[in-house]
Motif scaffolding. Structure first.
Motif, short mmCIF file in Angstrom:
data_model
loop_
_atom_site.label_atom_id
_atom_site.label_comp_id
_atom_site.label_asym_id
_atom_site.label_seq_id
_atom_site.Cartn_x
_atom_site.Cartn_y
_atom_site.Cartn_z
N MET A 156 34.13 29.02 11.18
CA MET A 156 35.46 28.47 10.99
C MET A 156 36.52 29.31 11.70
O MET A 156 37.49 28.77 12.24
N GLU A 157 36.33 30.62 11.70
CA GLU A 157 37.26 31.45 12.45
C GLU A 157 37.20 31.18 13.94
O GLU A 157 38.21 31.19 14.63
N PHE A 158 35.99 30.95 14.40
CA PHE A 158 35.82 30.60 15.81
C PHE A 158 36.59 29.33 16.15
O PHE A 158 37.32 29.26 17.14
N PHE A 159 36.46 28.30 15.30
CA PHE A 159 37.19 27.05 15.57
C PHE A 159 38.70 27.30 15.57
O PHE A 159 39.43 26.77 16.39
N ASN A 160 39.14 28.09 14.61
CA ASN A 160 40.57 28.34 14.50
C ASN A 160 41.11 29.11 15.71
O ASN A 160 42.25 28.93 16.12
N LYS A 161 40.27 29.93 16.28
CA LYS A 161 40.69 30.75 17.41
C LYS A 161 40.56 29.98 18.72
O LYS A 161 41.45 30.04 19.57
N ARG A 162 39.47 29.25 18.86
CA ARG A 162 39.16 28.70 20.17
C ARG A 162 39.41 27.20 20.32
O ARG A 162 39.56 26.70 21.42
N ILE A 163 39.38 26.47 19.21
CA ILE A 163 39.42 25.01 19.33
C ILE A 163 40.75 24.45 18.85
O ILE A 163 41.37 23.63 19.52
N ASP A 164 41.19 24.87 17.67
CA ASP A 164 42.41 24.29 17.10
C ASP A 164 42.98 25.30 16.10
O ASP A 164 42.37 25.56 15.06
N LYS A 165 44.16 25.80 16.43
CA LYS A 165 44.71 26.91 15.64
C LYS A 165 45.19 26.50 14.25
O LYS A 165 45.72 27.30 13.49
N THR A 166 45.01 25.22 13.93
CA THR A 166 45.49 24.76 12.61
C THR A 166 44.36 24.48 11.63
O THR A 166 44.61 24.08 10.49
N VAL A 167 43.10 24.67 12.02
CA VAL A 167 42.05 24.20 11.12
C VAL A 167 41.96 24.98 9.81
O VAL A 167 41.70 24.41 8.75
N LEU A 168 42.22 26.27 9.85
CA LEU A 168 42.17 27.03 8.59
C LEU A 168 43.34 26.65 7.68
O LEU A 168 43.17 26.50 6.46
N GLU A 169 44.49 26.46 8.32
CA GLU A 169 45.68 26.04 7.58
C GLU A 169 45.45 24.66 6.93
O GLU A 169 45.78 24.44 5.76
N THR A 170 44.88 23.74 7.69
CA THR A 170 44.59 22.40 7.16
C THR A 170 43.62 22.49 5.98
O THR A 170 43.83 21.85 4.94
N ALA A 171 42.60 23.30 6.14
CA ALA A 171 41.62 23.46 5.05
C ALA A 171 42.32 24.02 3.80
O ALA A 171 42.12 23.52 2.68
N GLN A 172 43.15 25.04 4.00
CA GLN A 172 43.86 25.62 2.85
C GLN A 172 44.78 24.59 2.20
O GLN A 172 44.91 24.54 0.98
N SER A 173 45.43 23.80 3.01
CA SER A 173 46.35 22.79 2.48
C SER A 173 45.61 21.80 1.58
O SER A 173 46.12 21.33 0.57
N ILE A 174 44.39 21.49 1.97
CA ILE A 174 43.60 20.56 1.15
C ILE A 174 43.12 21.23 -0.12
O ILE A 174 43.14 20.65 -1.21
N ILE A 175 42.69 22.48 0.00
CA ILE A 175 42.12 23.17 -1.15
C ILE A 175 43.19 23.53 -2.19
O ILE A 175 42.96 23.42 -3.39
N GLU A 176 44.38 23.93 -1.70
CA GLU A 176 45.35 24.53 -2.62
C GLU A 176 46.33 23.55 -3.24
O GLU A 176 46.89 23.82 -4.30
N ASN A 177 46.60 22.45 -2.55
CA ASN A 177 47.64 21.55 -3.05
C ASN A 177 47.09 20.47 -3.97
O ASN A 177 46.02 19.92 -3.72
N GLU A 178 47.84 20.19 -5.01
CA GLU A 178 47.56 18.99 -5.77
C GLU A 178 48.01 17.81 -4.92
O GLU A 178 49.13 17.81 -4.40
N PHE A 179 47.15 16.84 -4.75
CA PHE A 179 47.50 15.72 -3.87
C PHE A 179 48.62 14.89 -4.52
O PHE A 179 48.56 14.59 -5.71
N GLU A 180 49.60 14.54 -3.71
CA GLU A 180 50.66 13.63 -4.16
C GLU A 180 50.04 12.24 -4.33
O GLU A 180 49.14 11.85 -3.60
N ARG A 181 50.54 11.48 -5.31
CA ARG A 181 50.07 10.09 -5.48
C ARG A 181 51.26 9.17 -5.45
O ARG A 181 52.23 9.39 -6.18
N ILE A 182 51.21 8.16 -4.64
CA ILE A 182 52.38 7.31 -4.43
C ILE A 182 51.90 5.90 -4.09
O ILE A 182 50.87 5.74 -3.45
#
Lengths: 464, 464
Positions: free
Chosen positions: A283-309
């Protein structure tokens, strides 16, 4: 063969002084005067194991010559602390064997960087590269996490059929599966192809979803899921479409849309967490070489309560914003990617679940709300990802379902069993689906879906 | 909906005095004067939960009338020790809700026993019976054990393609997959169907095995396995053939036939053990009602070290015995079921692995022995089961493989990538395959393979 150890295991817990045998493929070899550094990789981890091989070993110089990049080798020796930066441990080789060489003139995976397009043409070798190696390790870890998530919760993995005689979802074009002699197919009196003489006694297709059959199984086992291949004969040459891909479709009896949303949220958190924990280097490799947002995206999914609307409220938000969209927004439209991304990335800044879409833009089996206009559908949207899951509570009322089937013009006869589920012990039930390759794309940041499945099937391509 | 508990959980660890809500389907209802016994099942276990429902509950009498066999219900109440024989605990209901009724006149699953043939016609309901419920629970447990076995050992689950442009195994008839308009397919100048205009740019089929692609993946990740659907267009209307079935195919680099045999033996022991441990009630049911030897067979696999013997020695044993066979035995013949069963049941009285078969009766990719006549093939045979696993060490030598491909008349061009695996870092490797449905048949004693897969695909049948 003597017992060997996997390189991942050595890198994680190997101790100086231990005697080990490892087998793998040479990634690089750097010759010094009296010894060579040989880095070997066995696919168990991103990092290889560095071995120091003295030329004065028995047959050492001769063997080292043959240990080119790509060669398969066995090394035995002692683990020692590595003086080199970035690696804890290395192998002081006491013997080296080359099983199969790889001619430096023709072996395509020399050290230089290759385009993903080029690597697709050599899909029989591309898993030996850093990126594809990482992709398929993450893919395996995620697939395993999918099973663990559901099995821990008492869901049964059910195998729904791939060959089907009905196109009841009406989800686009279908591949035909046939055993007929296509040069001279049997004909009916009217001159059309006589599929009654085909293998299954009628025309058969490759399925686009296991949902309807999963509903059958949920009506006996309560909680089930599918995880298997599905197909689309859509002529879409894009970076997000495959003709053959894997889908995950849980289905729960005695469950409404709220329970469905809870499950979808827990599911995504679980699989992202599992991959972060079990594949940190990849995952660090992907974040470094492929897309610098993948760890952030993963954290956003893990840490946030999903909004429901609701869809209706989402449309209100989109109508009110100053942002200009390519596709104008009004109640009744299908949300476009730009709308979904605005909601997730700019407005809520976290994952959200939009529910209760207009019936007209959703499938016939979704449960009709009392307003007569919207259905109990849900789409899970995530920042930088867009829609990742689609699902619904299913219509469990026989009469309402029958009217919906008639309204959309589907053949009621071929859905007789689906209707009977509503006649005998019908219950509220719900489920969702997600494309496994899209999930892996999102996790890894890989731009082209062809690079997250080992052997992609797309228009004009069924090689390997 | 309020939180409910699965019945399996209540039966295993529920304690008198606990308040619970359960949801499921009514299996039986026995009305007494002032109360009814209602047995409900939610698919989590063979046994249902017995509830005692007083008619004087609010709406009790009215609701009980509607709680027929097949109805979906919710019951809340208190767990109490059961005075009845054979059950530890029962539910004293304090409320009952019927979600969906099941008309006693038309619901096909009334208490009487039904033939498996009849149940196949109502495959949308048959999972609600004791036998099919047990089958699909065992199937899930076994499938999960398959993944656990390989994942614990560091194998990667790889998804090999189902749509393929080659028939390289030559293993019988293939289904064609096409997006062409079959009424008016495009034609070449010569008048044949022009598959170059088909979706994949050439004729495509449904795969019969993922092995060759699994070999690709093993050449990067060392240890991999497939677990997915495969297909045969064979017009075999037997109790052991399906047109669509699931296969498990591990493939290991740096592994010879001995390692392959070790893995196959460990694998079988593991999955049988897992099912015995996790589905004891279901397995006892099969042993009692379906086949009185299934527990004995399972024990024989778990407890015995498998015998290992060459084909040549097996033929010697078969030639020496007084037993008369329908098919006479001589070196070079393919062993028939009667021979395999004699070896496993009468001679060795335990599972055995026969190795080194004549090259002429085995596939082109199996490694040629130095005798030039036999190949490093293996078949695992078990008492009462016969052949359950087939595998081999693969030919890793490019020149030998090329000659074999030529000898059997396969098109070398379409196997270019398979040959290149032997050019670049080739290694000893081996693997095996087993049909998942056959495994479940053997475990459960179910006579017809159509009854161990939810929606069987066979000649003239692709219903549901």
């Amino acid at each position: 063969m003597a017992t060997s150890r996997r390189i991942l295991d050595i890198l994680r817990i190997g101790q100086p002084g231990e005697t080990v045998t490892v087998r793998g493929w040479v990634r690089t070899k750097r010759d010094q005067k009296e010894f060579s550094f040989v880095e070997i990789n066995d696919g168990s981890s991103m990092a290889g194991l560095q071995a120091v091989v003295n030329a004065d070993l028995p047959d050492g110089a001769e063997t080292l010559k043959r240990a080119n990049t790509g060669a398969s080798v066995e090394l035995s020796g002692t683990l020692v602390e590595s003086p080199a930066k970035g690696q804890r441990i290395e192998l002081k080789a006491e013997s080296i064997t080359v099983f199969g060489e790889a001619d430096a003139e023709t072996y395509p995976l020399q050290k230089k960087r290759h385009s993903f397009e080029f690597l697709r043409d050599i899909a029989h070798l591309r898993s030996r590269t850093n990126t594809l190696g990482a992709v398929f390790r993450v893919r395996n870890t995620c697939a395993n996490a999918v099973h663990q998530f559901f099995q821990e919760r008492g869901f049964l993995w059910v195998h729904t059929p791939l060959i089907t005689a009905s196109d009841c979802e009406g989800a686009g074009e279908l591949f035909t599966v046939t055993g007929l002699d296509l040069e001279k197919p049997p004909r009916t009196k009217e001159g059309t192809v006589d599929f009654s003489q085909d293998f299954f006694g009628k025309r058969a297709y490759l399925t686009v979803s296991g949902q309807l059959e999963a509903e059958i199984m949920a009506m006996a086992f309560t909680d089930v899921y599918t995880f298997g291949p599905t197909f689309r004969a859509e002529n879409s040459n894009t970076s997000r479409h495959l003709a053959e891909f894997w889908m995950i479709e849980p289905e729960m009896a005695f469950c409404d849309l709220n329970g469905n949303m809870d499950l979808a949220e827990a599911f995504l958190k679980y699989v992202f967490q599992a991959v972060l924990e079990q594949c940190p280097e990849d995952m660090e490799f992907f974040n470094k070489r492929i897309d610098k947002t993948v760890l952030e995206t993963a954290q956003s999914i893990i840490e946030n309560e999903f909004e429901r609307i609701t869809y209706t409220d989402a449309v209100k938000i989109l109508e009110k914003t100053d942002k200009s969209f390519e596709f104008p927004v009004s109640w009744g439209i299908d949300l476009q990617s730009e709308h979904e991304r605005y909601l997730a990335e700019e407005y809520f800044k976290k994952p959200l679940i939009v529910t209760d879409y207009p019936a007209d833009i959703k499938a016939f089996y979704m449960r009709m709300n009392d307003d007569g206009k919207t259905v109990r559908a849900m789409d899970v949207l995530a920042p930088r990802i867009g829609e990742i899951i689609g699902g619904s509570q299913r219509e469990e009322r026989e009469d309402v379902l029958e009217r919906r089937i008639e309204a959309v013009g589907l053949p009621k006869e071929s859905l007789w069993w689906y209707l009977e589920l509503r006649k005998y012990g019908t219950v509220e039930h719900a489920g969702f689906g997600l494309g496994f390759e899209r999930l892996i794309q999102f996790m890894t940041g890989m731009q082209n879906i062809r690079d997250v499945i080992p052997f992609p099937r797309t228009p004009q391509n069924a090689e390997f």
